[in-house]
Write an enzyme that holds these catalytic residues in place. Structure first.
Site, short mmCIF file in Angstrom:
data_model
loop_
_atom_site.label_atom_id
_atom_site.label_comp_id
_atom_site.label_asym_id
_atom_site.label_seq_id
_atom_site.Cartn_x
_atom_site.Cartn_y
_atom_site.Cartn_z
N HIS A 29 29.51 31.91 45.82
CA HIS A 29 30.98 32.05 45.78
C HIS A 29 31.57 30.75 45.23
O HIS A 29 31.08 29.66 45.52
CB HIS A 29 31.52 32.34 47.18
CG HIS A 29 32.97 32.72 47.19
ND1 HIS A 29 33.96 31.78 47.07
CD2 HIS A 29 33.57 33.92 47.26
CE1 HIS A 29 35.14 32.41 47.08
NE2 HIS A 29 34.93 33.70 47.20
N GLU A 68 34.01 29.02 46.04
CA GLU A 68 34.37 27.99 47.05
C GLU A 68 33.13 27.22 47.49
O GLU A 68 33.21 26.03 47.81
CB GLU A 68 35.11 28.66 48.23
CG GLU A 68 36.52 29.08 47.81
CD GLU A 68 37.13 30.24 48.58
OE1 GLU A 68 36.63 30.60 49.67
OE2 GLU A 68 38.12 30.79 48.08
N SER A 76 42.22 38.02 43.87
CA SER A 76 43.56 38.53 44.21
C SER A 76 43.69 40.04 44.04
O SER A 76 44.74 40.52 43.64
CB SER A 76 44.64 37.79 43.42
OG SER A 76 44.65 36.41 43.76
C1 PEP Z 1 37.23 35.97 47.39
O1 PEP Z 1 37.30 35.28 48.38
O2 PEP Z 1 36.14 36.26 46.92
C2 PEP Z 1 38.48 36.47 46.78
C3 PEP Z 1 38.40 37.19 45.69
O3 PEP Z 1 39.66 36.14 47.40
P1 PEP Z 1 41.13 36.73 47.09
O4 PEP Z 1 40.99 38.23 47.04
O5 PEP Z 1 41.98 36.28 48.23
O6 PEP Z 1 41.55 36.18 45.78
#
Ligand code: PEP
Length: 249
Positions: A94, A96, A211
């Protein structure tokens, strides 16, 4: 035909009562959903999630794992441990984890291999930053991230995995890639796989993340190479998450 899949990434949110309130309607509604549904919870809640979802149509998983099988790795959690809590999926790479915790392509590949060795399906996340997109490097970045894993595990091992294209600039920002922007990258990822194995490319489920909200989900999921979604913020609200699952058909 690839069956669509919607996975929720709870990130570092939740509490015992909030998780229970979130999962009850999801468990109930999943019976009537056509897509596969997965929730990826923080480590401490995997036992709770296991007891609340066992016997349901909702699968669960973790958000990362250790690349090591066991040992003196304080704070880490192995793939075998995840398996003991019934995890069938784990997010790997991911953005992050890559940006905040310094996970390199090589580390991501090692984690992918560790998950597969324990029989857990990795969801390999790929995606470019805004600067990389603006520099015209999107396909090069995503291709490099994918190749690092394919070179480590081999193309046939990709059969037991999923991919998630998550442009970093769209994660948690409220800015979604347009269906056309997402489709372009999904098709390119599938073409990269096809260069090595056409059947693997054809079968691979490639999720879109960034998102995703109920409005707009249907159009995203209608694209030829988008096989579902990886959902962060909206996965914490049962009605929104379920509306996204419904949009996946
Ligand atoms: C995610 O955490 O993988 C993600 C896509 O977050 P968000 O939908 O909040 O953008």
């Amino acid at each position: 035909m690839r069956k669509k899949l919607v996975a929720g990434n709870w990130k570092m949110y939740g509490s015992l009562p909030r998780n229970a309130a979130l999962l009850a309607p999801i468990r109930a509604a999943a019976e009537g959903l056509a897509c596969d549904v997965v929730v990826c919870a923080p480590f401490p809640y995997l036992g709770q999630v296991q007891s609340l979802l066992t016997g349901s149509k909702v699968a669960w998983g973790a958000q990362t794992l250790s690349e090591y099988a066991e040992g003196a790795y304080t704070g880490e959690v192995s793939a075998v441990m995840l398996g003991e809590f019934g995890c069938s999926y784990v997010l790997v790479g991911h953005s992050e984890r890559r940006s905040l915790f310094g996970e390199s392509d090589a580390t991501v590949a090692a984690k992918f291999a560790a998950a597969q060795a324990a029989g857990i399906r990795p969801v390999l996340c790929l995606g470019e930053t805004l600067a990389e997109r603006e520099a015209g490097q999107t396909l090069a970045v995503v291709g490099r991230q994918l190749a690092a894993v394919v070179e480590r595990v081999g193309i046939s091992a990709m059969r037991a995995a999923l991919l998630a294209y998550e442009p970093v600039w769209a994660i948690g920002t409220g800015v979604t890639a347009s269906p056309a922007q997402a489709q372009e990258v999904h098709a390119a990822i599938r073409a990269r796989l096809a260069e090595r194995d056409a059947a693997v490319a054809d079968e691979m489920r490639i999720l879109y993340g960034g998102s995703v909200k109920p409005a707009g989900a249907k159009e995203l999921f209608a694209q030829a190479d988008i096989d579902g979604g990886l959902v962060g913020g909206a996965a914490l609200v049962a009605d929104d998450f379920l509306a996204i699952c419904q949009a996946a058909g």
